[in-house]
Design a protein around this motif. Sequence first.
Motif, PDB file in Angstrom:
ATOM      1  N   ASP A 181      -1.812   9.673  -0.028  1.00  0.00           N
ATOM      2  CA  ASP A 181      -1.808  10.648   1.064  1.00  0.00           C
ATOM      3  C   ASP A 181      -0.493  10.557   1.823  1.00  0.00           C
ATOM      4  O   ASP A 181      -0.436  10.072   2.951  1.00  0.00           O
ATOM      5  CB  ASP A 181      -2.995  10.392   1.994  1.00  0.00           C
ATOM      6  N   LEU A 182       0.568  11.019   1.176  1.00  0.00           N
ATOM      7  CA  LEU A 182       1.897  10.947   1.771  1.00  0.00           C
ATOM      8  C   LEU A 182       2.322  12.314   2.299  1.00  0.00           C
ATOM      9  O   LEU A 182       1.999  13.350   1.700  1.00  0.00           O
ATOM     10  CB  LEU A 182       2.926  10.479   0.729  1.00  0.00           C
ATOM     11  N   LYS A 183       3.039  12.306   3.403  1.00  0.00           N
ATOM     12  CA  LYS A 183       3.660  13.544   3.876  1.00  0.00           C
ATOM     13  C   LYS A 183       4.792  13.934   2.924  1.00  0.00           C
ATOM     14  O   LYS A 183       5.229  13.148   2.096  1.00  0.00           O
ATOM     15  CB  LYS A 183       4.203  13.344   5.289  1.00  0.00           C
ATOM     16  N   VAL A 231       5.347   1.778  -5.905  1.00  0.00           N
ATOM     17  CA  VAL A 231       4.155   2.485  -6.383  1.00  0.00           C
ATOM     18  C   VAL A 231       2.916   2.016  -5.631  1.00  0.00           C
ATOM     19  O   VAL A 231       2.088   2.834  -5.204  1.00  0.00           O
ATOM     20  CB  VAL A 231       3.993   2.287  -7.903  1.00  0.00           C
ATOM     21  N   ILE A 232       2.788   0.719  -5.447  1.00  0.00           N
ATOM     22  CA  ILE A 232       1.608   0.181  -4.751  1.00  0.00           C
ATOM     23  C   ILE A 232       1.605   0.599  -3.282  1.00  0.00           C
ATOM     24  O   ILE A 232       0.567   1.015  -2.744  1.00  0.00           O
ATOM     25  CB  ILE A 232       1.563  -1.350  -4.889  1.00  0.00           C
ATOM     26  N   GLN A 233       2.758   0.513  -2.619  1.00  0.00           N
ATOM     27  CA  GLN A 233       2.829   0.890  -1.201  1.00  0.00           C
ATOM     28  C   GLN A 233       2.532   2.371  -0.997  1.00  0.00           C
ATOM     29  O   GLN A 233       1.956   2.761   0.021  1.00  0.00           O
ATOM     30  CB  GLN A 233       4.201   0.545  -0.646  1.00  0.00           C
ATOM     31  N   ALA A 234       2.927   3.206  -1.961  1.00  0.00           N
ATOM     32  CA  ALA A 234       2.701   4.643  -1.830  1.00  0.00           C
ATOM     33  C   ALA A 234       1.228   5.007  -1.900  1.00  0.00           C
ATOM     34  O   ALA A 234       0.810   6.064  -1.411  1.00  0.00           O
ATOM     35  CB  ALA A 234       3.465   5.395  -2.915  1.00  0.00           C
ATOM     36  N   THR A 235       0.419   4.138  -2.497  1.00  0.00           N
ATOM     37  CA  THR A 235      -0.999   4.422  -2.667  1.00  0.00           C
ATOM     38  C   THR A 235      -1.868   3.768  -1.600  1.00  0.00           C
ATOM     39  O   THR A 235      -3.097   3.785  -1.705  1.00  0.00           O
ATOM     40  CB  THR A 235      -1.465   3.946  -4.059  1.00  0.00           C
ATOM     41  N   VAL A 236      -1.238   3.197  -0.593  1.00  0.00           N
ATOM     42  CA  VAL A 236      -1.995   2.627   0.532  1.00  0.00           C
ATOM     43  C   VAL A 236      -2.320   3.752   1.512  1.00  0.00           C
ATOM     44  O   VAL A 236      -1.423   4.424   2.032  1.00  0.00           O
ATOM     45  CB  VAL A 236      -1.189   1.522   1.232  1.00  0.00           C
ATOM     46  N   THR A 237      -3.577   4.008   1.728  1.00  0.00           N
ATOM     47  CA  THR A 237      -4.010   5.102   2.600  1.00  0.00           C
ATOM     48  C   THR A 237      -4.658   4.550   3.862  1.00  0.00           C
ATOM     49  O   THR A 237      -5.152   3.419   3.875  1.00  0.00           O
ATOM     50  CB  THR A 237      -5.002   6.024   1.878  1.00  0.00           C
ATOM     51  N   ASP A 238      -4.641   5.380   4.902  1.00  0.00           N
ATOM     52  CA  ASP A 238      -5.264   4.997   6.177  1.00  0.00           C
ATOM     53  C   ASP A 238      -6.414   5.959   6.456  1.00  0.00           C
ATOM     54  O   ASP A 238      -6.205   7.062   6.987  1.00  0.00           O
ATOM     55  CB  ASP A 238      -4.227   5.063   7.301  1.00  0.00           C
ATOM     56  N   PRO A 239      -7.630   5.618   6.092  1.00  0.00           N
ATOM     57  CA  PRO A 239      -8.759   6.546   6.279  1.00  0.00           C
ATOM     58  C   PRO A 239      -9.094   6.799   7.738  1.00  0.00           C
ATOM     59  O   PRO A 239      -9.784   7.764   8.056  1.00  0.00           O
ATOM     60  CB  PRO A 239      -9.911   5.842   5.552  1.00  0.00           C
ATOM     61  N   ASN A 240      -8.627   5.946   8.635  1.00  0.00           N
ATOM     62  CA  ASN A 240      -8.967   6.093  10.056  1.00  0.00           C
ATOM     63  C   ASN A 240      -8.075   7.107  10.779  1.00  0.00           C
ATOM     64  O   ASN A 240      -8.393   7.518  11.884  1.00  0.00           O
ATOM     65  CB  ASN A 240      -8.860   4.737  10.758  1.00  0.00           C
ATOM     66  N   LYS A 241      -6.974   7.495  10.139  1.00  0.00           N
ATOM     67  CA  LYS A 241      -6.052   8.420  10.796  1.00  0.00           C
ATOM     68  C   LYS A 241      -6.533   9.849  10.578  1.00  0.00           C
ATOM     69  O   LYS A 241      -6.517  10.368   9.465  1.00  0.00           O
ATOM     70  CB  LYS A 241      -4.635   8.242  10.245  1.00  0.00           C
TER      71      LYS A 241
END
Length: 885
Positions: A271-273, A398-408
Amino acid sequence: MQIWKIFQAISRFYFNYHYNSSPLYLTSSAFTRRVQYAIRITISFLVGGFLVYGTSLSDQSATQYLVPVMCILGIQETFGMTVLTCYQILTAITPLSIFLYVLQKIGLGYKDYLAAELILLISSFFIAYKCSQVQTRKIALLISTIFFSTIVNQPGLPSTFIFILLEQFAIGIFVGLFVSMLIFPLFATFDIENRVSYCLTNLQQMESIVIQAFLSTDQMSAQAALARASTIEQMVRSTMTLMHTRLNETRMEPSRCLQRIFNRRRRHLIDLKLQEQIDLISALMFHVCSLELMVKQCHFNEYHSHFTSELQMSLLHLSSCQATIVSSLMTPTVITRDEFNVRLNELQQALDSLRRASINARLHQVEHVLESAKQIRSEDYLSHTFFLFQLDAIVRLVIQATVTDPNKTFFQEIKDTFKQKQNKKRRSIKEMLKPQWPRVLQALKSVVIIGVGSIFVMVPRLAATFENGQWILIALCMTQGDTVGGALTTMKMRLVGTLLGAMWAYVTYLSANDHVYNTMGMLVPWIFIFGYLRSLPEWGYTAVVAAFTPVLINLGRIPYGDTMPGGNYALLRIEENLVGITIAIVLTIVIFPVFAIDILKNNIQGTLELCRQSVTSMQSIYDQFLPDDNSDIGIINVEKQNEQEVKSFIDTQRSRFHQLISSQRALVGHVALEPTLWWFHNTFSTARYETLVQQQVDMFRMLHNIDAILMRIDECTDHDRNHINNLQMYAAGRFFPHDLHVEVANLSRQLNDCVALWSSYFALTQTRFYRMFRDCTFSRTKLNESDLLKHEQCLIELHHTIHRLQIQHQSSLDGILENYLDSLTQGESPTKFIPYVENDTFDSIIIGISAMYYSTTQLARAALALGTNIHTIFELETTSLYKSF
């Protein structure tokens, strides 16, 4: 369920939102996008044509043919660009129309030649000054010239004539806007995401090919694989070129909302801008190309064979796991977050397995060397650790790009966006009112060009000869550009487009005569063909002119019946455009010329200055992450407080660099059309300037690598100097950080001097026109052969630096191996005195510092190659050493 999948596939095809691995190739091909674009243009033309010829609007004006013309011009490739273009045009022509209406009401009437000429020039000046966008400037000048060329030659015009023109332009603009939104809409947001998907998939493929080349047993097999990788690199680079342009277009779209709607089933994975996606692709591109560079320079010797034999299984497993992750992000089938986390864990475990295999490989190599009393070449050791670092960096991205924040939440993102806009620095009234002299000169140039063209309208004899001469004046308006090269490119395209369009206009006249609907039927396939060609870079404006020219000729002559045969209309249009373009060529070169070669050299200076800033920030970041208490070297500190701020700073630098490089590639093509023989001793060398662009990319890539390495080392040390001190103890004071600090400082100082010298060369070789009208310097300062001798000395020093770095690297490696040998002779086990055997943190730091060694050498090599090419370019441009027979 099957119906839902069919509906989903249709909706993605219709809205041009798809994944690169779509099972139907045609849904994601460039051919399909171009066909959809051609359909949008054709439908827009038909809607506009039937609106003005099939309703009561057909009796209101003889210029209703402008509506379908604007329907063609208003449609842009993406919805965001269409909205942006329409907004810019309307905000320019609406106040202009009010101004012209007031002028006509206060007494500007039929045959008031002097008043009309004076006001035309004044309005042209303000239009050219205020409209910074070329397309908007052309449309506004077009309305102004149509108004004045009509009002002085036709009596009895209504006082609302300018509003009739505005209405027709507005109808065409809004028709184009709604068609762009309803018929196969291509949102700039989706285009960026589609390009990101394409780049991510192909970069993964490129990385796999480079790994295969690395594992090859001989140089020739590796070269064959690298040739495939280079082809993919070119494809990815051409795809990335438009990303920053598209990002600007998304300002007119609800981008985050569109992402939420269409990507809602995949947000739990990534979920990247849009800016974050572009930064990700740019960083991956740099690291994968760095892998490719290392393999190109790799020596397939005994060390390499031993290294690859132990790492082969781990490398292939890592590549397979990473390909699975990328495939999970790209395929239409959606997996759960838990399943995706399992795959991420497998990727992390594959990376850990590769690290353990590399430790064993290096340990075995050290044992072999110590037992056989051989020497490890520093070039082999450092290049292979550089390879390992790049793989680690790619996996981490690649791993950092797939870290999502469901609370935002979505509303929280809106609040953050508003805060960012509020924090942006706003221009003061003084800054807004301060005159911009380059734009003033550009406006004066437009005034002169339009003033000359208006003679063919205002002088009765010339107006009678050229049928009012308004198309000469319009040609002069529509062929203006920001540079001489850009204007000449536009003129060439307009002339070719006019010839093609006029030929089809004559065929249409012979087939349909004055029947409106038959004429439109003949124009539809023509507009469709050139609507398809319009999105091709090599056609562009040529296709636009070829599409609307038969509309102007055939629909424009219908209100006048048989006063002149259609064939004469076509020939007259060619004649008037030829006269207008001929005049424009002369005036563009003579009146306040801004040559593309000057803009190109100014752009190169900006790129070099960005590289200089990156060199300075590199040393500053080094001192922040790996401080040296004994260093007395003064540097400019980059004000950073944490890793996230440093990352944001690096991403901003990289984004700006890509914009400058993309502009350079376009300018090189424009310069090729300019008469550079007037101030060059030899012709403009397109090949050398294209090489120069690539060499700047190579140099900046190494600077980016060094910054990434420093951030990784800082992360591993966790701001704890004990890790470095322990490593120093293991290596008996012979380890890298202290020596590396001196190397970075010396190389930074030397590169700063080189970049300053190169920038001065580009400044000294600007044309006299640029120095007089842009820099306001009238001295005849120029580059001479003695200046080039100074440059030769800089190149010699760079070469010595490379040689010195190689010796220092080899000396450091020999010293460490000697220390290991002493420990081994004292009966210690290698697992005790080799620090990276049982400590992953030490291993990451050692790989990072070794990669730093390699990167500094490659940075010096890239600077030497760039400087050598610059030296050759200026020898060709400023000396008589090379004379053709």
